[in-house]
Design an enzyme around this catalytic site. Structure first.
Site, PDB file in Angstrom:
ATOM      1  N   SER A  49       0.835  -1.215   0.000  1.00  0.00           N
ATOM      2  CA  SER A  49       0.000   0.000   0.000  1.00  0.00           C
ATOM      3  C   SER A  49       0.859   1.251   0.000  1.00  0.00           C
ATOM      4  CB  SER A  49      -0.896   0.024   1.245  1.00  0.00           C
ATOM      5  OG  SER A  49      -1.810  -1.028   1.216  1.00  0.00           O
ATOM      6  N   GLY A 121      -5.579  -4.173  -7.698  1.00  0.00           N
ATOM      7  CA  GLY A 121      -6.789  -3.400  -7.413  1.00  0.00           C
ATOM      8  C   GLY A 121      -6.463  -2.029  -6.846  1.00  0.00           C
ATOM      9  N   ARG A 149     -13.514  -7.599 -10.818  1.00  0.00           N
ATOM     10  CA  ARG A 149     -13.796  -6.891  -9.562  1.00  0.00           C
ATOM     11  C   ARG A 149     -14.593  -5.605  -9.807  1.00  0.00           C
ATOM     12  NH1 ARG A 149      -8.229  -6.881  -6.227  1.00  0.00           N
ATOM     13  NH2 ARG A 149      -9.583  -6.019  -4.621  1.00  0.00           N
ATOM     14  N   GLN A 196      -8.993   2.085  -0.506  1.00  0.00           N
ATOM     15  CA  GLN A 196      -8.768   2.333  -1.934  1.00  0.00           C
ATOM     16  C   GLN A 196      -9.706   3.420  -2.439  1.00  0.00           C
ATOM     17  OE1 GLN A 196      -9.199  -1.481  -3.815  1.00  0.00           O
ATOM     18  NE2 GLN A 196      -7.234  -2.223  -3.072  1.00  0.00           N
ATOM     19  N   ASP A 347      -6.829  -7.885   4.831  1.00  0.00           N
ATOM     20  CA  ASP A 347      -6.038  -8.825   4.023  1.00  0.00           C
ATOM     21  C   ASP A 347      -5.502 -10.010   4.828  1.00  0.00           C
ATOM     22  OD1 ASP A 347      -6.421  -7.258   1.762  1.00  0.00           O
ATOM     23  OD2 ASP A 347      -4.636  -6.048   2.152  1.00  0.00           O
ATOM     24  N   ARG A 378     -12.298 -14.628  -1.403  1.00  0.00           N
ATOM     25  CA  ARG A 378     -11.566 -15.253  -0.287  1.00  0.00           C
ATOM     26  C   ARG A 378     -12.490 -15.951   0.699  1.00  0.00           C
ATOM     27  NH1 ARG A 378      -6.911 -10.589   0.459  1.00  0.00           N
ATOM     28  NH2 ARG A 378      -5.677 -11.327  -1.313  1.00  0.00           N
ATOM     29  N   ARG A 422      -2.410 -14.324  -1.446  1.00  0.00           N
ATOM     30  CA  ARG A 422      -2.521 -14.546   0.008  1.00  0.00           C
ATOM     31  C   ARG A 422      -3.151 -15.897   0.334  1.00  0.00           C
ATOM     32  NH1 ARG A 422      -3.036  -8.567   0.291  1.00  0.00           N
ATOM     33  NH2 ARG A 422      -0.983  -7.957   0.881  1.00  0.00           N
TER      34      ARG A 422
HETATM   35  C1  S3P Z   1      -5.574  -1.333   0.174  1.00  0.00           C
HETATM   36  C2  S3P Z   1      -6.795  -1.345   0.780  1.00  0.00           C
HETATM   37  C3  S3P Z   1      -7.533  -2.568   1.118  1.00  0.00           C
HETATM   38  C4  S3P Z   1      -6.718  -3.839   0.922  1.00  0.00           C
HETATM   39  C5  S3P Z   1      -5.822  -3.787  -0.269  1.00  0.00           C
HETATM   40  C6  S3P Z   1      -4.900  -2.595  -0.207  1.00  0.00           C
HETATM   41  C7  S3P Z   1      -4.923  -0.050  -0.084  1.00  0.00           C
HETATM   42  O1  S3P Z   1      -8.702  -2.591   0.352  1.00  0.00           O
HETATM   43  O2  S3P Z   1      -7.554  -4.972   0.836  1.00  0.00           O
HETATM   44  O3  S3P Z   1      -5.034  -4.975  -0.352  1.00  0.00           O
HETATM   45  O4  S3P Z   1      -3.708  -0.017  -0.312  1.00  0.00           O
HETATM   46  O5  S3P Z   1      -5.615   0.986  -0.033  1.00  0.00           O
HETATM   47  P1  S3P Z   1     -10.004  -1.767   0.785  1.00  0.00           P
HETATM   48  O6  S3P Z   1      -9.716  -0.976   2.030  1.00  0.00           O
HETATM   49  O7  S3P Z   1     -10.291  -0.848  -0.335  1.00  0.00           O
HETATM   50  O8  S3P Z   1     -11.031  -2.821   1.027  1.00  0.00           O
END
Ligand code: S3P
Length: 467
Positions: A49, A121, A149, A196, A347, A378, A422
């Site tokens: 992230s 994503g 997705r 995100q 995660d 998952r 994962r």
């Molecule tokens: C992430 C936010 C998470 C997480 C992803 C990384 C990020 O998703 O599952 O692996 O870097 O902002 P959400 O918070 O959008 O569900």
């Protein structure tokens, strides 16, 4: 009370992928066998992230940003490629050492082809926020998992701000987003906590005049907020009495290029951490791990399960809290994990499920609907894999119930990773403690977040090999 549903091991429970997805990543079957005690000290790969954000915020700042410890996994490399397609100079000086020459907000060029974000994503959602600054079309696509997705959660607020979106049905990739030179700042309440989506909005808000506010039902990871502040933006954070968080960004700041170091990813550290807990007599030290309180739900769970973990040498790294984590093999007990913890460990459920399978008594993992929208479904991948390994699992609504017997299950199964890094790593870890080990059909996706996983684990004493 609703009776729990038994898991039926047929194909309908399993996440579905197309033949295209099956060939995209190649195939790397892995086997993991009952291992002797794990021991040693390790540095882990950079936080995924934080790495995406370091590149993106560096690109939006004025001048040079130097990054150390960048994760060189496939997902982050996809972000670097996309930024280059926008005309940003992104250079690798050596392992984990990267430089970005930021163009400032508004300085990107129109890409000449589509942006393929692979499996990432986070990359696609964050970059859609940046693409909203520009009155040209950005064409986003990805692998079959990413194309399956939902993107509407991010495009909806961006459309409210002035972007236009054309996408495949269900608002899935491929998707074209045409931004606007006159973005309107908005106040947006997220239906579900999502870092995100929050970040996409904040990134769009950088180009809008005035204040863009995001209201989260409960706080999700705040790397964007911290990094925006680190690069010089004005950003306010307030919590209300319901637990909601209001984040307010003042638009059109001048971000200045900075040097920054990326902490190790707690979501990757989770795998050696769990392995050290369940392989008897293990003792491992995980160095420089990011311990942002909005990422440490797994550590809370491990403590409640009776796991012996200690945080040492706590410090700050470019605005993020970091510590070394000492782990000692432990006898674990089942726990009840509240829904409220989901955003702080979204995660980590695959690996928590493995710990629960080795613990004594029932664990109930509550409120896991969001797991259905990750790299694989998952919710299903965990159930199918655990059942195959000989673990008794059931569901009630969005909760997963895992009946641990106080020792690892027999194992001896071949499970599918469903092209999910994962899921693959979680079941590899389980095999290290199972009398009959485990085989994972495809470990190739592990490269998206933890390219050296097998070598690092084997360096601690694990027995993982190509199957
Ligand atoms: C992430 C936010 C998470 C997480 C992803 C990384 C990020 O998703 O599952 O692996 O870097 O902002 P959400 O918070 O959008 O569900």
């Amino acid at each position: 009370m609703k009776r729990s549903e038994e898991i039926i091991l047929d194909q309908s429970a399993a996440p579905a992928f197309s033949a295209d997805q099956k060939t995209h990543l190649g195939s790397l079957p892995l086997s993991s066998r009952l291992s002797p005690a794990l021991s040693g000290e390790v540095d882990l790969p950079g936080d995924k992230s934080v790495s995406h954000r370091a590149l993106i915020f560096g690109a939006l700042a004025v001048g040079e940003t130097r990054i150390e410890g960048l994760l060189e996994g496939d997902d982050v490399l996809a972000t670097a490629r996309a930024l280059r397609a926008y005309g940003v100079e992104v250079v690798r000086d050596g392992p984990g050492a990267w430089r970005v020459w930021g163009t400032g907000i508004g300085g990107f060029e129109e890409p000449t082809s589509e942006l393929d974000l692979g499996n990432a994503g986070t990359a696609v959602r964050l970059l859609m926020g940046v693409a909203a600054h520009y009155p040209f079309a950005s064409f986003f696509t990805g692998d079959a998992s990413l194309r399956s997705r939902p993107m509407s959660r991010a495009t909806k607020p961006l459309i409210e701000m002035g972007a236009r979106v054309t996408a495949r049905s269900g608002c899935r990739l491929p998707l074209a987003l045409t931004g606007s030179a006159q973005l309107v700042p908005i106040t947006y309440t997220l239906p579900i906590a999502s870092a995100q989506v929050k970040s996409a909005l904040l990134l769009a808000g950088l180009a809008a005049p005035g204040e863009t506010s995001v209201i989260e039902p409960s706080p999700s990871r705040d790397h964007s907020e911290r990094m925006l502040r680190y690069f010089g933006a004005e950003i306010g954070v307030a919590d209300d009495s319901t637990g909601a968080r209001i984040i307010t960004l003042t638009g059109q700041p001048e971000l200045a290029g900075r040097d920054l170091s990326v902490p190790a990813d707690i979501s990757s550290a989770a795998f050696p951490l769990a392995a050290a807990l369940i392989v008897p007599d293990s003792q491992v030290l995980l160095r420089n791990v990011g311990v942002n309180p909005l990422r440490t739900g797994l550590l809370d769970c491990v403590r409640e399960m009776g796991g012996d973990i200690k945080l040492q040498n706590a410090r700050d790294m470019s605005g993020e809290p970091v510590a070394d984590i000492a782990v000692v093999a432990s006898t674990l007990r089942g726990i009840d994990v509240p829904t409220a913890r989901v955003p702080r460990m979204i995660d980590e459920y695959p690996i928590l499920a493995i710990l629960a399978a080795c613990a004594n008594g029932q664990s109930r993992l509550r409120g896991l609907d969001e797991l259905r929208h990750k790299e694989s479904d998952r919710f299903a991948s965990i159930l199918v894999g655990l059942s195959a390994a000989g673990v008794s699992v059931s569901t009630v609504g969005d909760d997963i119930l895992i009946n641990g017997k106080g020792a690892p299950p027999s194992g001896g199964a071949k499970i599918e990773s469903y092209f999910d890094h994962r899921i693959a790593m979680a079941f590899v870890v389980l095999g290290l403690a199972c009398p009959e080990g485990m085989v994972i059909d495809n470990g190739a996706p592990i490269a998206t977040s933890f390219p050296d996983f097998v070598d690092l684990m084997n360096g601690l004493g694990a027995r993982i090999e190509n199957a």
